[in-house]
Design an enzyme around this catalytic site. Structure first.
Site, mmCIF file in Angstrom:
data_model
loop_
_atom_site.group_PDB
_atom_site.id
_atom_site.type_symbol
_atom_site.label_atom_id
_atom_site.label_comp_id
_atom_site.label_asym_id
_atom_site.label_seq_id
_atom_site.Cartn_x
_atom_site.Cartn_y
_atom_site.Cartn_z
ATOM 1 N N HIS B 63 0.823 -1.207 0.000
ATOM 2 C CA HIS B 63 0.000 0.000 0.000
ATOM 3 C C HIS B 63 0.861 1.263 0.000
ATOM 4 O O HIS B 63 0.544 2.243 -0.651
ATOM 5 C CB HIS B 63 -0.913 -0.022 1.229
ATOM 6 C CG HIS B 63 -1.917 1.074 1.256
ATOM 7 N ND1 HIS B 63 -3.214 0.885 0.858
ATOM 8 C CD2 HIS B 63 -1.825 2.371 1.608
ATOM 9 C CE1 HIS B 63 -3.874 2.010 0.975
ATOM 10 N NE2 HIS B 63 -3.066 2.937 1.438
ATOM 11 N N HIS B 131 -10.271 2.931 -1.958
ATOM 12 C CA HIS B 131 -10.512 2.478 -0.592
ATOM 13 C C HIS B 131 -11.361 1.218 -0.673
ATOM 14 O O HIS B 131 -12.507 1.190 -0.242
ATOM 15 C CB HIS B 131 -11.197 3.583 0.220
ATOM 16 C CG HIS B 131 -10.571 3.800 1.554
ATOM 17 N ND1 HIS B 131 -11.260 4.098 2.686
ATOM 18 C CD2 HIS B 131 -9.273 3.738 1.938
ATOM 19 C CE1 HIS B 131 -10.426 4.234 3.700
ATOM 20 N NE2 HIS B 131 -9.219 4.017 3.278
#
Lengths: 270, 798
Positions: B63, B131
Site C-alpha cells: 500500500h 478504498h
C-alpha cells in the site's frame, strides 16, 4: 455609503466563499467572520449593515440541521442580534442559514416585535427531512410572491435557482401558515414551469415536500429573509444548467437578491 | 524498557517462525523481507520493538511503497523471449511523462498529488485513491474515509491546496444478485452500493466540495471485492507548491484525536480478503467531515501566512508513515505521550500506527508555533507539538521519556529487498458471436435492453445525492439537457468565479475489455477519458492523466501478466497522445478466497484513467443533448468490427476476441480537429461513442435534448468492410464521436474536418421518434424517445 456585510462562519459552513463573491458583485464590502470572533467581541456586529448566514452543515448538522448554531446565536449573541434587528439592518439566511434562522425563531418571527423583554424567542416552524428522505441537488423554479421582503423587491415573477439539501421541507401548523399568508411573509414558492405555475407543485418541482410549496419566507418587516435555494450559485448565465441551449441574460437570477440588499443599505444608511 | 512495549523475538527465529510472526501480527511481510529485518537487527544485537517492526511493516507495505510497480519482472508471452522489466512504474508510467515533457507539469509523482499549471495565480493538484478493502467490510465508513483521505492528499500537496472538486468511480457486484449466491461473509452488492454512495455523499457534501464526475460499473466479480475510487482536485497558489523540512522544525499534529481505529489498514489492504475479513472491524476508520473542514479552514490560513514549511496527511500507517516520510532525509524525534487521545489505554505502537482520520502533520519553525496555535484555536482545531525534526538520520520514538523505537532512516526507506516476480501472458480464446441481422427484424429491443443494463442506465438517483453546485463554479454539470437529466461526458468548472478559465475532469474505464486483452482495456480507458475531455471542449494539448490500477494478486504470474499488458498500453497510448501521467496509485490483492469451497475469485483487471484538462475559455464548452430540429448529426472517426467485450455481446452472453483497438494516429487527428471545430463554435452538441456504440450514444443525445432523430447507417465511415447492421450500431470502436451541426455550418464543418473520417447520418427531428435505417434500407430501430428514456431511467431509479 458602501454596504458592509458580515458573512458568518463556523465549523461546517461551506458556502461562505461564493456568498462573499455574490455580495462583492452586488457592490458591497464583505468580511468573513467566525462566530467565535463575535462571541469574544473581537469583532462587533454593529459595524455591519447586513448579516449573511451562508449554507453548509454548521457543526455537522448534528441533532438536526442548523440547531447548534442557532442555540449558540440565541444564547451567546442574543443582545447583539436584537440590537442589529432593531437598528433596521438586514439578515439573510441561505439553506443552512435559513435552517438556523428558523431555529432561532427570527423567522418567521410572528409576534417577536410585540414580545416582552426577556421572553424567549420561540421556534414556530421547522425545516424537516425531505419527503424523499435524502439529500438532493437540483434546479427549481421559484414563483415570487407579493411580500414586504427587501431582498426581492422588483424581482422577476419567477426565477430559477438550485437547491441542495436533505432537510428543507418547510412545515408549520395551519395557524402559522394562515398567518404567514395573511402577513404576506411567503417570499418564494416552488413552481412548475410546465404547469404554468398553477395548482400545487409536485415532486420534484417541489423538491422536498414543503407545506404550501414554501421555499423562502421573511419576517413581518421584510428585513429578515431565509430561503432553501441558493441565489449565490446563479450569478452569471454560465451557472445555468441549460446555458448551452437557451438564450439567457448575462446576469444570473440570484444576483438581484444581493443587489436589493445593497441598495436598501444605500437608501437607508447614508 | 516500558512495560507497554513488547519485543518481537526474531533474532533466533527460523523461517517458519518468521512467517508466523508476520501473519499473526497482520504485518503482510514476506519471508525475504522478514529475513532482511532479521539480518538488520542481528547486526544491532537486539530484537525489534513492536513500534519498530510495525513501522517497518507499514513503510514496506504494498500500500505504501508499491513494491509490485517497482520490482523486477520477468515477463513471458507465448512464442516470445522472456522480457526483463526493471519496474513497471519507471519503465511505463514515469518514462511516458518524462518523454512527453510538458512544460505545464509542475510536480509529478513526488508529492501527495500531481500538480499542473492553471493560470497566472494558481496551479491545480489532482489525485485519485482507492478504498476497496474497507468498503467491502463497512461500505459507509470505508467510502467516506476514502473521500476524506484523498481530500487530505490535496491538502497535503505542496503547502496545501483548497479542494474544489470530487470524482468518484465505483465497481459493484450485480444489484439483482440472488442472496443465496452471495459468497460467505460478504455483503450484498445492493447494500454495498447504498452504503458507499451514502458514505461519499455525507463526507463530500459536508466538506462543501462539488462531486461532479464519476461512473458506476457492475460485474459479478466485484461482489466480494467492490472497488471505490475517490478523487479530488485542488487549487493551490503557484508560490505554495514546494515543501522542505529543516532540523529543529517542530513536528505538529493538527486535527482529530487518535484512537484505536484503523490500525493495520495499510498492511490489511495489502492482503487478500476471505470470509473472516468481516471480523477485522478495527481496520476500518471512522470519518468526521466537519473536523476535516475545520482543518482545511485553519491550515489554508496558516499556509497563506507562511507558518509552516511542509505538510503531509496521516493516511495509511498514521504518524509512523507521515513523520517517517517527512523526516526521511534528516531524521525526527517524536514523543507519543503528547498525542491527544480519544480514550486511554492505547499501547505506544497503537498510537504510532493508528489511522484515525482527519489528522495532518506539519513542520513548523519554532518561531511560528504560537501564531499557528492561535489560528487553530480560532477554528476550534487542536494543534499539538509532538517532537521535532533532527539531523540524526534516525526515526526516534519516545514514550514517557523512554525510547521505544530507534530506526535508521536509510534502512527504513531504502532497506526493502528488491523483489523479482514472474509474469505470464496468454491470449485467451472466447467464442465469437455472428451478426444477428438474418435472425431478427429490428434492434429496437436490443437498444432498449442496452439502455436498461445497469452499466449504461442513468445514475441520476446517485448523482442528485451529491452537491454538484457548491462553490458556485460548475458550468457543465453531470446532468445536462432539456430536463437536466442527460448523461454529461465530463464536468467543467470555473474555480475562480468570474474567470473564463476552466477545469475539465473526465474518466475512462473498460474492465470488460480486460477479458479479451488488458492491453486493449487500458488503451481504451485512456482513449475514453480523452474523448470525454474532447467532447465538452477540451484539448489533448492541455490534458494530464492519472492511472489507478485495481488488480488481483500480483504474486500470481497470470495476474501480473495482465498488469504488464496494461502498463505497456499506458506508455504506448499516453506518449502517442502526448498526455502525461501526473499521479497514480495501485490497489492489488483484490481477490476473495472462499474457505468453504476453496475457490479463488479475482476482480476483472481494472484500470481507471482520470483526465484533467485546463480549458482557456469556458464559453466554448458544449453538452451532449441535441439542441434543434433540422440540425445534422455526424459521426466522427472510423468504425471497426470490434465487438469483443462490448455490451452488445455481453447482452447475448458472449465475450468475443476483437476488443476495440486504439489507433492513436487516427485518434489524435480526430480529437485535435474536433477540439478545433468545437472551440470555433461550429458544434451544437457532441457525445462520445462508448458503451453500446453509436446506437446508445445517439439515443442518449436525442432523449436528453427532447427531440427525435432520423439516422441512416449507410454513411458511417469504416476502417474495414462492415456489412452487418448490428456491428455498425453497437461496435465500441475508440476515438469516435457524434456531433450536431447546424445546416448553415455544414460546409465549414466538413472543410475543417477534411483529414478526419466523418459521415452525415441524418437529422434531428421535431417529432419525438428515434429512427435508424439499416444498410438494406429497412428501419432497424424505431421508438419514441420517451420509451427509450424511460428504459434508461427506470432500472437504477431508487
Amino acid at each position: 455609503m458602501k454596504a458592509k456585510v458580515c458573512i458568518l462562519r463556523t465549523a461546517g459552513t461551506n458556502c461562505d466563499a461564493e456568498t462573499d463573491v455574490a455580495f462583492h458583485l452586488a457592490g458591497a464590502e464583505t468580511e468573513l467572520v467566525h462566530i467565535q470572533q463575535l462571541i469574544s467581541n473581537k469583532i462587533n456586529l454593529s459595524d455591519y449593515h447586513i448579516l449573511a448566514i451562508p449554507g453548509g452543515f454548521s457543526y455537522g448538522d448534528d441533532i438536526s440541521a442548523g440547531i447548534l448554531l442557532a442555540v449558540e446565536m440565541k444564547h451567546k449573541l442574543r443582545n447583539t442580534l436584537e440590537q442589529f434587528v432593531s437598528d433596521n439592518k438586514l439578515i439573510i439566511g441561505i439553506c443552512n442559514g435559513f435552517q438556523v434562522l428558523v431555529r432561532t425563531g427570527l423567522l418567521p418571527g410572528i409576534g417577536n416585535n410585540s414580545s416582552q423583554e426577556n421572553t424567549e424567542i420561540a421556534q414556530q416552524t421547522t425545516l424537516a427531512m425531505n419527503t424523499s428522505s435524502r439529500f438532493e441537488c437540483r434546479w427549481v423554479d421559484l414563483v415570487t410572491q407579493l411580500s414586504p421582503c427587501v431582498f426581492t423587491k422588483e424581482i422577476r415573477s419567477s426565477i430559477y435557482l438550485p437547491v441542495a439539501h436533505a432537510e428543507g421541507r418547510f412545515t408549520a401548523s395551519t395557524d402559522v401558515l394562515t398567518e404567514l399568508e395573511a402577513n404576506q411573509q411567503i417570499v418564494f414558492r416552488y413552481g412548475n414551469r410546465s404547469n404554468s405555475f398553477s395548482d400545487r407543485t409536485n415532486y420534484p418541482h417541489n423538491p422536498n415536500g414543503s407545506d404550501a410549496d414554501i421555499a423562502g419566507i421573511c419576517d413581518t418587516t421584510g428585513r429578515i429573509f431565509g430561503l432553501m435555494p441558493h441565489p449565490e450559485r446563479y450569478l452569471t448565465k454560465w451557472n445555468h444548467p441549460r446555458w448551452t441551449r437557451e438564450s439567457l441574460p448575462d446576469e444570473g437570477d440570484g444576483l438581484a437578491i444581493f443587489k436589493n440588499a445593497v441598495e436598501y443599505v444605500k437608501v437607508n444608511f447614508s | 524498557m516500558s512495560n507497554k512495549v513488547n519485543e518481537f523475538q526474531i533474532l533466533n527465529a527460523d523461517d517458519d517462525e518468521l512467517m508466523q510472526i508476520s501473519r499473526e501480527g497482520t504485518l503482510s511481510l514476506n519471508l525475504k523481507e522478514m529475513q532482511t529485518i532479521q539480518t538488520h537487527f542481528s547486526k544491532l544485537q537486539r530484537n525489534p520493538t513492536d513500534v519498530e517492526l510495525e513501522t517497518i511493516a507499514q513503510t514496506w507495505s504494498e500500500h505504501c511503497v508499491h513494491k509490485t510497480f517497482k520490482c523486477i519482472i520477468l515477463y513471458s508471452e507465448e512464442g516470445k523471449e522472456t522480457e526483463k522489466i526493471e519496474g513497471l512504474f519507471p519503465t511505463y508510467i514515469q518514462r511516458a511523462t518524462e518523454e512527453i515533457d510538458k512544460p505545464w507539469c509542475v510536480s509529478v509523482f513526488s508529492d501527495n498529488a500531481g500538480i499542473i499549471e492553471f493560470d497566472d495565480t494558481y496551479n491545480l493538484v489532482f489525485k485519485v485513491e482507492t478504498h476497496n478493502h474497507p468498503s467491502a467490510i463497512e461500505p459507509y465508513g470505508g467510502a467516506g474515509t476514502g473521500i476524506g483521505g484523498v481530500i487530505r492528499d490535496s491538502l497535503g500537496t505542496g503547502l496545501g491546496a483548497k479542494p474544489i472538486l470530487n470524482t468518484d468511480v465505483f465497481c459493484f457486484g450485480l444489484p439483482d444478485m440472488p442472496y443465496d449466491e452471495l459468497p460467505k461473509g460478504t455483503l450484498h452488492p445492493k447494500r454495498v452500493f447504498k452504503g458507499v454512495v451514502s458514505g461519499v455523499r455525507d463526507y463530500g457534501n459536508r466538506m462543501g466540495i462539488p462531486t461532479a464526475n464519476g461512473a458506476i460499473l457492475f460485474d459479478s466479480r466485484y461482489t466480494a471485492n467492490p472497488l471505490v475510487f475517490c478523487g479530488n482536485v485542488g487549487l493551490i497558489p503557484r508560490n505554495r507548491c514546494d515543501k522542505s523540512v529543516e532540523p529543529g522544525d517542530l513536528v505538529v499534529a493538527v486535527g482529530g484525536r487518535t484512537g484505536r481505529d484503523g490500525i493495520h489498514g495499510a498492511t490489511f489492504s495489502s492482503a487478500e480478503l476471505d470470509d473472516t475479513s468481516e471480523n477485522l472491524g478495527s481496520v476500518v476508520q471512522i470519518g468526521n467531515p466537519i473536523m476535516e473542514k475545520k482543518i482545511v479552514d485553519a491550515l489554508l490560513q496558516a499556509r497563506d501566512r507562511n507558518l509552516y514549511r511542509s505538510i503531509t496527511d496521516c493516511g495509511a500507517g498514521g504518524f509512523s508513515s507521515a513523520v517517517g516520510e517527512m523526516g526521511a532525509e534528516i531524521g525526527a524525534e517524536v514523543h507519543l505521550e503528547r498525542v491527544p487521545l480519544k480514550y486511554d489505554g492505547l499501547a505506544p505502537w497503537e498510537i504510532w500506527l493508528s489511522e484515525a482520520q482527519e489528522r495532518m502533520v506539519i513542520a513548523v519553525p519554532p518561531e511560528n508555533i504560537e501564531t499557528l496555535k492561535d489560528i487553530c484555536e480560532a477554528e476550534m482545531v487542536e494543534a499539538t507539538v509532538l517532537g521535532n525534526f533532527t539531523d540524526s538520520h534516525r526515526l526516534q520514538v519516545f514514550y514517557e521519556d523512554e525510547i521505544v523505537g530507534d530506526l535508521d532512516m536509510d534502512f527504513l526507506h531504502k532497506g526493502l529487498p528488491q523483489h523479482i516476480k514472474e509474469a505470464i501472458w496468454r491470449l485467451p480464446q472466447h467464442k465469437e458471436m455472428p451478426s444477428r441481422d438474418n435472425d431478427i427484424d429490428n434492434y429496437t429491443d436490443d437498444l432498449l435492453r442496452l439502455l436498461a443494463s445497469p452499466n449504461i442506465a442513468s445514475k441520476e438517483s446517485v448523482i442528485r445525492q451529491y452537491d454538484h453546485e457548491v462553490q458556485g463554479g460548475m458550468v457543465i454539470k453531470p446532468l445536462v439537457g432539456v430536463e437536466n437529466d442527460g448523461p454529461s461526458d465530463a464536468c467543467v468548472t470555473t474555480p475562480v468565479i468570474g474567470s473564463e478559465k476552466a477545469v475539465i475532469v473526465a474518466n475512462g474505464i473498460n474492465p470488460k475489455y480486460s477479458d479479451v486483452d488488458p492491453y486493449l482495456s487500458a488503451a481504451s480507458a485512456i482513449d475514453e477519458a480523452l474523448r470525454n475531455i474532447t467532447a465538452v471542449g477540451g484539448t489533448l494539448e492541455k490534458t494530464a492523466l492519472l492511472d489507478n490500477f485495481c488488480w488481483g494478486n500480483p504474486d500470481k504470474p497470470d495476474r501480473l501478466g495482465e498488469l504488464v499488458r496494461a502498463a505497456k498500453a499506458c506508455y504506448d497510448i499516453a506518449t502517442a497522445y502526448g498526455t502525461p501521467f501526473i499521479s497514480g496509485k495501485d490497489s492489488l490483492y483484490n481477490e476473495y478466497h472462499d474457505t468453504t469451497t476453496g475457490e479463488q475469485r479475482a476482480i476483472p483487471s481494472t484500470l481507471l484513467i482520470s483526465a484533467i484538462c485546463v480549458m482557456s475559455d469556458v464559453r466554448n464548452a458544449v453538452t451532449m443533448d441535441v439542441k434543434s430540429p433540422g440540425n445534422l448529426i455526424y459521426i466522427v472517426g472510423n468504425t471497426y468490427t470490434e465487438m469483443g467485450g462490448s455490451h452488445y455481446y455481453g447482452l447475448h452472453g458472449f465475450i468475443g476476441n476483437t476488443a476495440p483497438v486504439v489507433r492513436p494516429e487516427e485518434g489524435k487527428l480526430t480529437m485535435d480537429a474536433l477540439s478545433d471545430v468545437i472551440n470555433s463554435g461550429l458544434v451544437r452538441s457532441c457525445h462520445d461513442c462508448s458503451e453500446g456504440g453509436i446506437g446508445v450514444a445517439a439515443a442518449e443525445m436525442a432523449f436528453s435534448g427532447g427531440y427525435g432523430m432520423s439516422l441512416n447507417l449507410e454513411n458511417i465511415p469504416t476502417g474495414e468492410r462492415i456489412t452487418s447492421d448490428d456491428f455498425l450500431l453497437f461496435s465500441e470502436s475508440n476515438s469516435r464521436f457524434l456531433v450536431e451541426i447546424e445546416k448553415q455550418n455544414q460546409d465549414s464543418f466538413e472543410n475543417r474536418m477534411v483529414d478526419v473520417p466523418i459521415g452525415c447520418l441524418g437529422t434531428v427531428t421535431e417529432t419525438p421518434e428515434f429512427i435508424i435505417t439499416g444498410l438494406s434500407d429497412k428501419r432497424i430501430i424505431e421508438g419514441s424517445i420517451d420509451i427509450l428514456k424511460s428504459a434508461w431511467q427506470t432500472p437504477l431509479h431508487t
